[in-house]
Design a protein around this motif. Structure first.
Motif, PDB file in Angstrom:
ATOM      1  N   ASN A  69     -39.591  -7.596   1.393  1.00 46.27           N
ATOM      2  CA  ASN A  69     -39.838  -8.740   0.511  1.00 46.27           C
ATOM      3  C   ASN A  69     -41.361  -8.888   0.363  1.00 46.27           C
ATOM      4  O   ASN A  69     -42.119  -8.013   0.799  1.00 46.27           O
ATOM      5  CB  ASN A  69     -39.187 -10.001   1.098  1.00 46.27           C
ATOM      6  CG  ASN A  69     -39.660 -10.281   2.525  1.00 46.27           C
ATOM      7  OD1 ASN A  69     -40.427  -9.502   3.103  1.00 46.27           O
ATOM      8  ND2 ASN A  69     -39.201 -11.373   3.093  1.00 46.27           N
ATOM      9  N   SER A  70     -41.813 -10.009  -0.190  1.00 46.62           N
ATOM     10  CA  SER A  70     -43.258 -10.161  -0.447  1.00 46.62           C
ATOM     11  C   SER A  70     -44.083  -9.975   0.821  1.00 46.62           C
ATOM     12  O   SER A  70     -45.088  -9.255   0.825  1.00 46.62           O
ATOM     13  CB  SER A  70     -43.563 -11.545  -1.021  1.00 46.62           C
ATOM     14  OG  SER A  70     -43.046 -11.667  -2.314  1.00 46.62           O
ATOM     15  N   ARG A 102     -38.529  -5.450  -2.734  1.00 48.64           N
ATOM     16  CA  ARG A 102     -37.913  -6.590  -3.426  1.00 48.64           C
ATOM     17  C   ARG A 102     -38.866  -7.787  -3.460  1.00 48.64           C
ATOM     18  O   ARG A 102     -38.684  -8.775  -2.748  1.00 48.64           O
ATOM     19  CB  ARG A 102     -36.627  -7.008  -2.694  1.00 48.64           C
ATOM     20  CG  ARG A 102     -35.586  -5.909  -2.519  1.00 48.64           C
ATOM     21  CD  ARG A 102     -34.272  -6.486  -1.986  1.00 48.64           C
ATOM     22  NE  ARG A 102     -34.434  -7.263  -0.788  1.00 48.64           N
ATOM     23  CZ  ARG A 102     -34.298  -6.796   0.460  1.00 48.64           C
ATOM     24  NH1 ARG A 102     -33.961  -5.524   0.654  1.00 48.64           N
ATOM     25  NH2 ARG A 102     -34.480  -7.582   1.489  1.00 48.64           N
ATOM     26  N   TYR A 139     -42.369 -21.711  -2.002  1.00 49.13           N
ATOM     27  CA  TYR A 139     -41.082 -21.379  -2.628  1.00 49.13           C
ATOM     28  C   TYR A 139     -40.359 -22.656  -3.081  1.00 49.13           C
ATOM     29  O   TYR A 139     -39.834 -22.735  -4.187  1.00 49.13           O
ATOM     30  CB  TYR A 139     -40.149 -20.698  -1.626  1.00 49.13           C
ATOM     31  CG  TYR A 139     -40.597 -19.381  -1.056  1.00 49.13           C
ATOM     32  CD1 TYR A 139     -40.012 -18.192  -1.477  1.00 49.13           C
ATOM     33  CD2 TYR A 139     -41.560 -19.307  -0.058  1.00 49.13           C
ATOM     34  CE1 TYR A 139     -40.369 -16.974  -0.926  1.00 49.13           C
ATOM     35  CE2 TYR A 139     -41.931 -18.097   0.494  1.00 49.13           C
ATOM     36  CZ  TYR A 139     -41.339 -16.932   0.059  1.00 49.13           C
ATOM     37  OH  TYR A 139     -41.701 -15.734   0.601  1.00 49.13           O
ATOM     38  N   LEU A 178     -41.766 -14.001  -4.440  1.00 48.89           N
ATOM     39  CA  LEU A 178     -42.871 -14.961  -4.559  1.00 48.89           C
ATOM     40  C   LEU A 178     -44.166 -14.383  -5.138  1.00 48.89           C
ATOM     41  O   LEU A 178     -44.811 -15.020  -5.962  1.00 48.89           O
ATOM     42  CB  LEU A 178     -43.149 -15.573  -3.174  1.00 48.89           C
ATOM     43  CG  LEU A 178     -44.073 -16.792  -3.207  1.00 48.89           C
ATOM     44  CD1 LEU A 178     -43.401 -17.978  -3.887  1.00 48.89           C
ATOM     45  CD2 LEU A 178     -44.517 -17.196  -1.811  1.00 48.89           C
ATOM     46  N   TYR A 195     -37.183 -18.337  -9.571  1.00 44.85           N
ATOM     47  CA  TYR A 195     -37.974 -19.264  -8.754  1.00 44.85           C
ATOM     48  C   TYR A 195     -38.493 -20.427  -9.617  1.00 44.85           C
ATOM     49  O   TYR A 195     -39.642 -20.865  -9.489  1.00 44.85           O
ATOM     50  CB  TYR A 195     -39.149 -18.548  -8.088  1.00 44.85           C
ATOM     51  CG  TYR A 195     -38.814 -17.563  -6.968  1.00 44.85           C
ATOM     52  CD1 TYR A 195     -37.729 -16.719  -7.061  1.00 44.85           C
ATOM     53  CD2 TYR A 195     -39.603 -17.465  -5.837  1.00 44.85           C
ATOM     54  CE1 TYR A 195     -37.423 -15.810  -6.042  1.00 44.85           C
ATOM     55  CE2 TYR A 195     -39.306 -16.562  -4.812  1.00 44.85           C
ATOM     56  CZ  TYR A 195     -38.216 -15.741  -4.926  1.00 44.85           C
ATOM     57  OH  TYR A 195     -37.929 -14.843  -3.917  1.00 44.85           O
ATOM     58  N   PHE A 254     -29.488  -1.960   2.768  1.00 39.30           N
ATOM     59  CA  PHE A 254     -30.697  -2.770   2.922  1.00 39.30           C
ATOM     60  C   PHE A 254     -30.582  -3.790   4.031  1.00 39.30           C
ATOM     61  O   PHE A 254     -29.503  -4.076   4.527  1.00 39.30           O
ATOM     62  CB  PHE A 254     -31.088  -3.435   1.597  1.00 39.30           C
ATOM     63  CG  PHE A 254     -30.200  -4.545   1.086  1.00 39.30           C
ATOM     64  CD1 PHE A 254     -28.932  -4.281   0.576  1.00 39.30           C
ATOM     65  CD2 PHE A 254     -30.649  -5.863   1.050  1.00 39.30           C
ATOM     66  CE1 PHE A 254     -28.131  -5.307   0.067  1.00 39.30           C
ATOM     67  CE2 PHE A 254     -29.866  -6.893   0.539  1.00 39.30           C
ATOM     68  CZ  PHE A 254     -28.593  -6.601   0.052  1.00 39.30           C
ATOM     69  N   LYS A 305     -33.746 -14.657  -8.633  1.00 40.55           N
ATOM     70  CA  LYS A 305     -32.733 -15.673  -8.305  1.00 40.55           C
ATOM     71  C   LYS A 305     -33.325 -17.073  -8.510  1.00 40.55           C
ATOM     72  O   LYS A 305     -34.541 -17.218  -8.690  1.00 40.55           O
ATOM     73  CB  LYS A 305     -32.254 -15.476  -6.866  1.00 40.55           C
ATOM     74  CG  LYS A 305     -33.350 -15.562  -5.833  1.00 40.55           C
ATOM     75  CD  LYS A 305     -32.847 -15.184  -4.459  1.00 40.55           C
ATOM     76  CE  LYS A 305     -33.970 -15.328  -3.463  1.00 40.55           C
ATOM     77  NZ  LYS A 305     -33.535 -15.530  -2.106  1.00 40.55           N
ATOM     78  N   VAL A 309     -37.147 -10.036  -7.790  1.00 39.99           N
ATOM     79  CA  VAL A 309     -36.198 -11.064  -7.392  1.00 39.99           C
ATOM     80  C   VAL A 309     -36.308 -12.247  -8.359  1.00 39.99           C
ATOM     81  O   VAL A 309     -37.364 -12.885  -8.463  1.00 39.99           O
ATOM     82  CB  VAL A 309     -36.435 -11.477  -5.928  1.00 39.99           C
ATOM     83  CG1 VAL A 309     -35.425 -12.530  -5.497  1.00 39.99           C
ATOM     84  CG2 VAL A 309     -36.328 -10.252  -5.024  1.00 39.99           C
ATOM     85  N   PHE A 353     -27.392 -10.197  -4.351  1.00 41.43           N
ATOM     86  CA  PHE A 353     -27.637 -10.202  -2.901  1.00 41.43           C
ATOM     87  C   PHE A 353     -26.526 -10.904  -2.114  1.00 41.43           C
ATOM     88  O   PHE A 353     -26.327 -10.645  -0.945  1.00 41.43           O
ATOM     89  CB  PHE A 353     -28.944 -10.939  -2.571  1.00 41.43           C
ATOM     90  CG  PHE A 353     -30.185 -10.310  -3.136  1.00 41.43           C
ATOM     91  CD1 PHE A 353     -30.328  -8.929  -3.232  1.00 41.43           C
ATOM     92  CD2 PHE A 353     -31.244 -11.111  -3.564  1.00 41.43           C
ATOM     93  CE1 PHE A 353     -31.489  -8.364  -3.734  1.00 41.43           C
ATOM     94  CE2 PHE A 353     -32.409 -10.550  -4.075  1.00 41.43           C
ATOM     95  CZ  PHE A 353     -32.531  -9.176  -4.158  1.00 41.43           C
TER      96      PHE A 353
HETATM   97  C1  PLP Z   1     -32.430 -10.477  -0.083  1.00 41.41           C
HETATM   98  C2  PLP Z   1     -33.769 -10.934  -0.564  1.00 41.41           C
HETATM   99  N1  PLP Z   1     -34.693 -10.016  -0.880  1.00 41.41           N
HETATM  100  C3  PLP Z   1     -35.915 -10.361  -1.313  1.00 41.41           C
HETATM  101  C4  PLP Z   1     -36.274 -11.686  -1.458  1.00 41.41           C
HETATM  102  C5  PLP Z   1     -37.645 -12.022  -1.970  1.00 41.41           C
HETATM  103  O1  PLP Z   1     -38.402 -12.703  -1.011  1.00 41.41           O
HETATM  104  P1  PLP Z   1     -39.910 -13.108  -1.325  1.00 41.41           P
HETATM  105  O2  PLP Z   1     -39.852 -14.157  -2.362  1.00 41.41           O
HETATM  106  O3  PLP Z   1     -40.428 -13.592  -0.023  1.00 41.41           O
HETATM  107  O4  PLP Z   1     -40.583 -11.869  -1.812  1.00 41.41           O
HETATM  108  C6  PLP Z   1     -35.341 -12.674  -1.137  1.00 41.41           C
HETATM  109  C7  PLP Z   1     -35.705 -14.082  -1.239  1.00 41.41           C
HETATM  110  O5  PLP Z   1     -35.606 -14.860  -0.343  1.00 41.41           O
HETATM  111  C8  PLP Z   1     -34.040 -12.289  -0.676  1.00 41.41           C
HETATM  112  O6  PLP Z   1     -33.123 -13.195  -0.361  1.00 41.41           O
END
Ligand code: PLP
Length: 382
Positions: free
Chosen positions: A213-214, A229, A365, A232, A44, A171, A40, A38, A86
């Motif tokens: 996610n994390s 995905r 974050y 962080l 980060y 997803f 975006k 990720v 996303f």
């Molecule tokens: C759709 C989606 N997937 C994965 C993540 C990654 O999350 P994280 O940073 O907690 O791993 C995010 C981030 O918020 C997200 O919006």
């Protein structure tokens, strides 16, 4: 040149990525789980281009961004990797045919979170005689975007009827995967599994199912499916105290500056705006050219600390837009030009975004994303 900078270790990024791979492998030895890194929000805050290029060189399977502007920017840096957006398409502001043609040209994979998006992409893809690759987003409880899991079966069935969409994935996203209390995450996962089961029974399958996610990567092994995905943890922080130390990762950004001004002040001298801090004796005060204009929050005033030559010094008085002051003590061997670590980890010196987040009452974050554009990112190979 202004000495304030964010040093970003691409080596640590590589180590963190390998740690995640190792963790996945250990949990699921018989399956190669894909990774959608990720990136975006400018990775980060770490720099979209350099971070993505490094991840691609490490063999990452997918890159995930929040919206189409980020995706188009990313595509200009990364000609080949798969990019999943996303976010939703905002239909109204577009010249639709031209826009869809642009997205197809950039070879982006869209999230379909509503039937109107499915219809829109299908209609214009047909006009352009192309197929649009999509992942379907299911809302199992976050209540952000996606098809409500309760009605999703029917919606997904409808999307399967759009012949100009190539449905590559499905997803969902957790609301509490990082918490010790896993009950809500389990509920979300159960609902997602039930939907997948019913869809499969009706002949609807997906090459890439993803969810974790994390927090879930660290906490919920049966949420891995075909792809995870991480955001962080790639950047070296844990999403919660509960998930700490489950893998060996390190912050990849060190926010640094230099001492640029030192003066000796009398006891009972106020420091900075608002006169909230007074010296209790005659001390040396150092000034560091970093402030909330650089994304170093005013909320750290009087509570944060910095490292100089392996010693900590307290931040005193209000952090201003461009400067903060530290108390160097009655005597000091700190000199103008000495390096200051404000966030990150160097040797055993640790002042993480997680520590700072606690001071500011937020999450790591937000702290890393807040490092301002005016702070140059310097990329290191070690
Ligand atoms: C759709 C989606 N997937 C994965 C993540 C990654 O999350 P994280 O940073 O907690 O791993 C995010 C981030 O918020 C997200 O919006």
């Amino acid at each position: 040149m202004n000495p304030t900078r964010a040093e970003i270790s691409l080596k640590r990024l590589e180590d963190n990525y390998n740690e995640i791979r190792k963790h996945l492998q250990k949990a699921k030895p018989n399956k190669k789980i894909k990774i959608c890194a990720v990136v975006k929000a400018n990775a980060y805050g770490h720099g979209l281009r350099e971070i993505s290029q490094k991840l691609v060189s490490l063999g990452v399977d997918y890159l995930g961004v929040a919206n189409y502007d980020e995706a188009i920017k990313l595509r200009t840096h990364i000609p080949k990797a798969k990019i999943l957006v996303f976010g939703t398409l905002i239909h109204s502001k577009l010249k639709p045919a031209a826009y869809v043609s642009k997205l197809l040209k950039y070879n982006l994979v869209a999230t379909v979170a509503s039937l109107s998006t499915a219809k829109f992409l299908d209609f214009y893809s047909k006009k352009l005689n192309r197929k649009f690759k999509v992942h379907i987003k299911i809302d199992t409880g976050l209540k952000r975007i996606g098809f409500d899991v309760k009605r999703a079966f029917k919606n997904v069935e409808q999307i399967f009827n759009y012949k100009n969409l190539e449905i590559e994935g499905i997803f969902t996203h957790f609301a509490t995967s990082e918490s010790r209390d896993k009950s809500f995450a389990r509920l979300q996962l159960n609902k997602f599994n039930e939907l997948l089961y019913n869809l499969k029974k009706a002949g609807m399958e997906f090459p890439i199912v993803h969810c974790a996610n994390s927090g879930a990567i660290l906490n919920i092994k049966d949420s891995y499916f075909d792809m995870v995905r991480p955001g962080l943890i790639l950047y070296g922080y844990f999403p919660s105290d509960e998930t700490k130390h489950k893998i060996n990762i390190k912050p990849i950004m060190n926010l640094k500056s230099k001492v640029t001004f030192i003066k000796r002040v009398d006891a009972n001298t106020s420091i900075s705006y608002g006169r909230k801090y007074f010296t209790d004796r005659k001390v040396f005060i150092g000034s560091i050219p970093i402030g909330y204009g650089d994304g170093y929050w005013r909320a750290f005033s009087g509570k944060g600390k910095v490292f100089i030559n392996h010693k900590t010094y307290p931040i005193v008085g209000a952090i201003t837009m461009d400067w903060l002051m530290i108390n160097l003590g009655v005597q000091t061997d700190v000199r103008i030009g000495d390096d200051v670590l404000l966030m990150g980890m160097e040797n055993s010196n640790y002042i993480g975004a997680d520590t700072l987040a606690k001071i500011a009452g937020t999450i790591p974050y937000e702290i890393i994303c807040a490092v301002a554009d005016r702070v140059p990112r310097v990329y290191l190979d070690y």
